[in-house]
Enzyme design. Structure first.
Site, PDB file in Angstrom:
ATOM      1  CB  SER A  90      11.110   1.621  -5.395  1.00  0.00           C
ATOM      2  OG  SER A  90      10.176   1.390  -4.733  1.00  0.00           O
TER       3      SER A  90
ATOM      4  CG  HIS B 252       8.849   3.581  -9.828  1.00  0.00           C
ATOM      5  ND1 HIS B 252       9.072   5.107  -9.550  1.00  0.00           N
ATOM      6  CD2 HIS B 252       8.308   2.909  -9.416  1.00  0.00           C
ATOM      7  CE1 HIS B 252       9.267   4.777  -8.478  1.00  0.00           C
ATOM      8  NE2 HIS B 252       8.293   3.553  -8.304  1.00  0.00           N
TER       9      HIS B 252
ATOM     10  CD  GLU C 194      10.588   8.002 -11.409  1.00  0.00           C
ATOM     11  OE1 GLU C 194      10.395   7.674 -11.431  1.00  0.00           O
ATOM     12  OE2 GLU C 194      11.528   9.233 -11.103  1.00  0.00           O
TER      13      GLU C 194
ATOM     14  CG  ASN D 279      11.121   5.889  -5.102  1.00  0.00           C
ATOM     15  OD1 ASN D 279      10.052   6.519  -3.851  1.00  0.00           O
ATOM     16  ND2 ASN D 279      10.513   5.424  -5.301  1.00  0.00           N
TER      17      ASN D 279
HETATM   18  N1  3HC Z   1      -6.280   0.413  -4.883  1.00  0.00           N
HETATM   19  C1  3HC Z   1      -7.080   1.201  -5.613  1.00  0.00           C
HETATM   20  N2  3HC Z   1      -7.861   1.484  -5.464  1.00  0.00           N
HETATM   21  C2  3HC Z   1      -7.906   2.845  -4.304  1.00  0.00           C
HETATM   22  C3  3HC Z   1      -6.813   1.987  -3.584  1.00  0.00           C
HETATM   23  C4  3HC Z   1      -5.599   0.520  -3.466  1.00  0.00           C
HETATM   24  N3  3HC Z   1      -5.367   0.659  -3.056  1.00  0.00           N
HETATM   25  N4  3HC Z   1      -6.759   2.576  -2.226  1.00  0.00           N
HETATM   26  C5  3HC Z   1      -7.436   3.626  -2.736  1.00  0.00           C
HETATM   27  N5  3HC Z   1      -8.659   3.683  -3.855  1.00  0.00           N
HETATM   28  C6  3HC Z   1      -9.222   4.010  -4.580  1.00  0.00           C
HETATM   29  C7  3HC Z   1     -10.723   4.504  -3.891  1.00  0.00           C
HETATM   30  O1  3HC Z   1     -11.152   3.105  -3.934  1.00  0.00           O
HETATM   31  C8  3HC Z   1     -11.100   5.756  -4.464  1.00  0.00           C
HETATM   32  O2  3HC Z   1     -11.385   5.457  -5.848  1.00  0.00           O
HETATM   33  P1  3HC Z   1     -13.021   6.383  -6.060  1.00  0.00           P
HETATM   34  O3  3HC Z   1     -12.407   7.721  -6.410  1.00  0.00           O
HETATM   35  O4  3HC Z   1     -12.977   5.126  -7.538  1.00  0.00           O
HETATM   36  O5  3HC Z   1     -13.618   6.064  -5.374  1.00  0.00           O
HETATM   37  C9  3HC Z   1     -10.319   6.668  -4.229  1.00  0.00           C
HETATM   38  O6  3HC Z   1      -8.699   5.732  -4.513  1.00  0.00           O
HETATM   39  C10 3HC Z   1      -9.834   7.331  -2.980  1.00  0.00           C
HETATM   40  O7  3HC Z   1      -9.861   6.994  -2.572  1.00  0.00           O
HETATM   41  P2  3HC Z   1     -10.611   7.115  -0.455  1.00  0.00           P
HETATM   42  O8  3HC Z   1     -11.971   7.950  -1.247  1.00  0.00           O
HETATM   43  O9  3HC Z   1     -10.929   5.520  -0.073  1.00  0.00           O
HETATM   44  O10 3HC Z   1      -9.532   8.083   0.337  1.00  0.00           O
HETATM   45  P3  3HC Z   1      -8.704   9.325  -0.763  1.00  0.00           P
HETATM   46  O11 3HC Z   1      -9.648   9.959  -1.471  1.00  0.00           O
HETATM   47  O12 3HC Z   1      -7.888   9.257   1.023  1.00  0.00           O
HETATM   48  O13 3HC Z   1      -7.528   8.931  -1.680  1.00  0.00           O
HETATM   49  C11 3HC Z   1      -5.219   7.979  -1.654  1.00  0.00           C
HETATM   50  C12 3HC Z   1      -6.334   7.837  -1.381  1.00  0.00           C
HETATM   51  C13 3HC Z   1      -5.983   8.020  -2.931  1.00  0.00           C
HETATM   52  C14 3HC Z   1      -4.863   6.677  -1.326  1.00  0.00           C
HETATM   53  C15 3HC Z   1      -5.324   9.779  -1.294  1.00  0.00           C
HETATM   54  O14 3HC Z   1      -4.821   9.406  -0.057  1.00  0.00           O
HETATM   55  C16 3HC Z   1      -3.537   9.611  -2.051  1.00  0.00           C
HETATM   56  O15 3HC Z   1      -3.049   9.579  -3.143  1.00  0.00           O
HETATM   57  N6  3HC Z   1      -2.793   9.386  -1.210  1.00  0.00           N
HETATM   58  C17 3HC Z   1      -1.343   9.681  -1.943  1.00  0.00           C
HETATM   59  C18 3HC Z   1      -0.637   7.944  -2.620  1.00  0.00           C
HETATM   60  C19 3HC Z   1       0.304   8.275  -3.587  1.00  0.00           C
HETATM   61  O16 3HC Z   1       1.617   9.591  -2.569  1.00  0.00           O
HETATM   62  N7  3HC Z   1       1.283   7.957  -3.763  1.00  0.00           N
HETATM   63  C20 3HC Z   1       2.892   7.286  -4.351  1.00  0.00           C
HETATM   64  C21 3HC Z   1       3.030   6.485  -2.773  1.00  0.00           C
HETATM   65  S1  3HC Z   1       5.080   6.729  -3.849  1.00  0.00           S
HETATM   66  C22 3HC Z   1       5.168   5.127  -4.700  1.00  0.00           C
HETATM   67  O17 3HC Z   1       4.382   4.589  -5.449  1.00  0.00           O
HETATM   68  C23 3HC Z   1       6.552   5.226  -5.305  1.00  0.00           C
HETATM   69  C24 3HC Z   1       6.960   3.810  -4.870  1.00  0.00           C
HETATM   70  O18 3HC Z   1       8.420   3.370  -5.738  1.00  0.00           O
HETATM   71  C25 3HC Z   1       7.330   4.067  -3.320  1.00  0.00           C
END
Ligand code: 3HC
Length: 321
Positions: free
Chosen positions: A136, A170, A182, A220
């Site tokens: 990250s 990434h 990325e 990040n």
């Molecule tokens: N694994 C796989 N699929 C998942 C999941 C997981 N852990 N969590 C949720 N999903 C899927 C669900 O199954 C659902 O799929 P579907 O459309 O086929 O039904 C879809 O995601 C949407 O889930 P939900 O309806 O349960 O919930 P939301 O609509 O609230 O979406 C979310 C959940 C996609 C996590 C959304 O809240 C989101 O986009 N959040 C922001 C996530 C983000 O910013 N991620 C980046 C983090 S930074 C990073 O990773 C970098 C690192 O270096 C720190």
């Protein structure tokens, strides 16, 4: 999405770490990119078992939602092979002779651990195998420098060449859902390795951006100070945890507020990225929030600590009044 003109050439992919990132990478590689053999490696049999079970759950969900056919799910499941040692990448887990063409390391965000993994991979895999890290924020050039096999003489041609097959790939959490990858070329990385990795990420269904190897890369470097500022706002009592998150969710259309997102990513990960940014830039704007440090001291890492109940109520948003 513009298709890459160069083929990724990956027939066997190794993934190090069966946690949320590693498992997600194995999933998109097996299902979307249809890589014939995806070797998922973890030293912990329990982690592997949990990973495979989640892989199957994701497939079932995609079938039940009509996103894929049962035959696609069966094919993806048949491509996944679990292994317990990095050395198994050289022999396809004993199930064939082909060594991995690409390995993506998604282990703990710890430089020493990543260096050890890259040293072992360089010792056991052919010089053509791409060695990628899903770090990250850690210097990819530093990790690449450790991609030299045991016994290889410093200054030899191989010692120069081997780090050229290393780079950062990434992914974002949750990997099956987030459409971005990325790419972070180290200063040693060859252009061909970058092009093949771009083609691989596109085959996994991802859009690709490229960042220089600077602390936190683009993603990040922008996201973590934002999350850190939200924790500082909470710490200073500027607004309640609910209102901080609600402001960003409803005012800026973010899918999650920053505090919930921090819990989702893991507070330990957020802290370690802020520490890298602060240490490597010596810029006070990256100073980690004291509250973030204290919560990690307490072992409250967020969703991964298993303390989040119900599912979407995060620990930052549930534990701090
Ligand atoms: N694994 C796989 N699929 C998942 C999941 C997981 N852990 N969590 C949720 N999903 C899927 C669900 O199954 C659902 O799929 P579907 O459309 O086929 O039904 C879809 O995601 C949407 O889930 P939900 O309806 O349960 O919930 P939301 O609509 O609230 O979406 C979310 C959940 C996609 C996590 C959304 O809240 C989101 O986009 N959040 C922001 C996530 C983000 O910013 N991620 C980046 C983090 S930074 C990073 O990773 C970098 C690192 O270096 C720190």
């Amino acid at each position: 999405m513009a298709a890459s003109t160069i083929s990724h050439g990956v027939k066997t992919l190794g993934v190090v770490g069966a946690g949320q990132m590693g498992l997600g990478i194995a999933y998109v590689a097996a299902l979307r990119a249809q890589i014939p053999s995806v070797l998922l490696c973890d030293a912990s049999p329990a982690a592997l078992e949990k990973g495979v079970s989640f892989f199957e759950t994701l497939l079932k969900k995609d079938v039940s939602k009509g996103k894929i056919q049962q035959a696609d799910a069966d094919a993806a499941r048949s491509r996944l092979i679990t292994v317990g040692n990095l050395e198994d990448f050289a022999t396809k887990g004993g199930k064939g002779a082909e060594a991995a063409d690409m390995v993506i390391e998604a282990a703990t965000e710890n430089l020493a651990i990543k260096q050890k993994i890259f040293g072992t991979l360089a010792s056991t895999l052919p010089l053509e195998t791409i060695l990628a890290t899903n770090t990250s924020s850690i210097s990819v050039s530093k990790i690449a420098a450790s991609a030299v096999g045991a016994g290889v003489k410093a200054g030899s041609e191989e010692a120069w060449k081997s780090p050229a097959r290393a780079l950062g790939i990434h992914f974002f959490n949750p990997v099956p859902v987030m459409p971005l990858v990325e790419l972070i070329p180290a200063i040693q990385t060859s252009p061909e390795v970058v092009a093949r990795s771009r083609a691989f990420a596109q085959a996994c269904g991802k859009e690709v951006t490229t960042s220089k190897d600077v602390p936190g890369f683009v993603s990040n470097r922008l996201l973590m100070p934002f999350i850190n500022e939200a924790v500082m706002a909470l710490e200073k009592g500027i607004a309640s945890k609910e209102d901080i998150d609600k402001t960003l969710r409803l005012g800026m259309n973010h899918p999650m507020g920053p505090l919930t997102l921090a819990d989702f990513i893991g507070l330990d990960t957020c802290l370690s990225i802020m520490e890298t940014l602060y240490r490597e830039t010596a810029d006070s704007k990256y100073r980690p929030a004291v509250l973030l440090g204290r919560m990690v001291d307490a072992g409250w890492f967020g969703k991964k600590s298993g303390k989040v109940k119900p599912r979407r109520q995060a620990i930052l948003t549930s534990k701090i009044a």
